[in-house]
Design a protein around this motif. Structure first.
Motif, short mmCIF file in Angstrom:
data_model
loop_
_atom_site.label_atom_id
_atom_site.label_comp_id
_atom_site.label_asym_id
_atom_site.label_seq_id
_atom_site.Cartn_x
_atom_site.Cartn_y
_atom_site.Cartn_z
N UNK A 61 71.31 89.69 88.76
CA UNK A 61 70.44 90.57 88.61
C UNK A 61 69.93 90.90 87.57
N UNK A 62 70.77 90.99 86.31
CA UNK A 62 70.79 91.54 84.65
C UNK A 62 72.94 91.91 84.22
N UNK A 63 72.56 92.18 83.47
CA UNK A 63 74.09 92.54 82.66
C UNK A 63 73.61 94.00 81.69
N UNK A 64 75.17 94.12 81.76
CA UNK A 64 75.56 95.12 80.56
C UNK A 64 76.34 95.17 79.62
N UNK A 65 76.16 94.97 78.69
CA UNK A 65 76.89 94.71 77.67
C UNK A 65 77.70 96.03 76.24
N UNK A 66 78.76 95.88 76.54
CA UNK A 66 79.50 97.72 76.76
C UNK A 66 79.90 97.08 75.49
N UNK A 67 79.58 98.19 74.39
CA UNK A 67 80.13 98.52 73.01
C UNK A 67 81.47 99.12 72.04
N UNK A 68 81.65 98.75 71.67
CA UNK A 68 83.30 99.74 70.64
C UNK A 68 82.26 100.02 70.07
N UNK A 69 82.30 101.13 69.17
CA UNK A 69 81.52 101.86 67.64
C UNK A 69 82.63 101.11 66.93
N UNK A 70 83.58 101.19 67.26
CA UNK A 70 85.02 101.35 66.63
C UNK A 70 85.20 99.62 66.42
N UNK A 71 84.97 98.73 66.43
CA UNK A 71 85.14 97.04 66.56
C UNK A 71 83.41 96.27 66.78
N UNK A 72 82.65 96.59 66.15
CA UNK A 72 81.32 96.35 66.55
C UNK A 72 81.25 94.73 66.49
N UNK A 73 81.96 93.56 65.65
CA UNK A 73 81.81 92.54 66.05
C UNK A 73 82.46 91.87 66.96
N UNK A 74 83.54 92.36 67.66
CA UNK A 74 83.57 92.16 68.66
C UNK A 74 82.31 92.34 70.36
N UNK A 75 81.37 92.82 69.37
CA UNK A 75 80.24 92.84 70.34
C UNK A 75 79.38 91.14 70.13
N UNK A 76 79.41 91.02 69.20
CA UNK A 76 78.38 90.27 68.63
C UNK A 76 78.48 88.94 69.50
N UNK A 77 79.13 88.35 69.79
CA UNK A 77 78.96 86.75 70.64
C UNK A 77 78.73 87.56 72.57
#
Length: 204
Positions: free
Chosen positions: A107-123
């Protein structure tokens, strides 16, 4: 979404939906699924070994000793008539080939983000923005219960589309995760077209 009659109330139509929990390595996906699941969560964690040195980008606290190598799975009754099945993706680049299969039919997705390592979220954000038609929201994981950066600053740093909801979440806290899931469901329902001959009821 599949629907069936609830055993407790034969007249109540129960809708079941698949939700993907995505994000980089060590951002809290396994914790999120485990904190909210009504059944013992299934996970495919393995001990981290020397094979991952120089390959996996470890969290800054150095406390992570296991890693998801296939998926996490949990289940939660978000409302009396809505059952969610949660599928957590592996975060390391070497396991991204699994994302298409885990996202299929969701139905949908949640992308979980760690602001200490934002580079890990871009992909993960790039995947849902460009390689998938799946609606998604972004949730900032409040490690230690604290929000290290202003939400608007995080949105700008992630170059996030203004139409994509950005919320905060404590992956350890069930109530906080439930609010995030409700945000995702509300968002996907607002985007969904009502199919001919049927109607999806949005929850207040």
């Amino acid at each position: 979404m599949d629907s069936s009659s609830s055993p407790s109330d034969p007249g109540l139509l129960t809708i079941s939906a698949k939700i993907v929990i995505a994000g980089g390595f060590g951002v809290g996906k396994t914790t999120l699924v485990g904190s909210v699941s009504e059944v013992p969560p299934l996970n495919t964690e393995a001990w981290m070994t020397e094979a991952g040195e120089g390959v996996d980008d470890l969290p800054p606290d150095g406390a992570k000793t296991t890693t998801t190598v296939a998926m996490d799975f949990g289940r939660i009754s978000l409302y009396d008539d809505l059952m969610l099945y949660l599928f957590g993706t592996p975060g390391q680049a070497r396991f991204w080939f699994l994302w298409d299969d885990l996202s299929r039919g969701a139905l949908g997705a949640i992308v979980l983000v760690d602001t200490r390592r934002l580079d890990q979220s871009f992909a993960a954000i790039n995947y849902f923005e460009n390689d998938s038609d799946l609606p998604f929201i972004v949730a900032i994981n409040r490690f230690d219960g604290e929000l290290a950066h202003d939400v608007d600053e995080v949105r700008e740093a992630l170059a996030l589309n203004p139409d994509v909801p950005l919320v905060t979440c404590d992956a350890r806290d069930k109530a906080s995760v439930l609010e995030t899931l409700q945000e995702l469901v509300s968002y996907t329902l607002s985007l969904a077209e009502v199919s001919e001959g049927g109607r999806i009821r949005a929850h207040a």
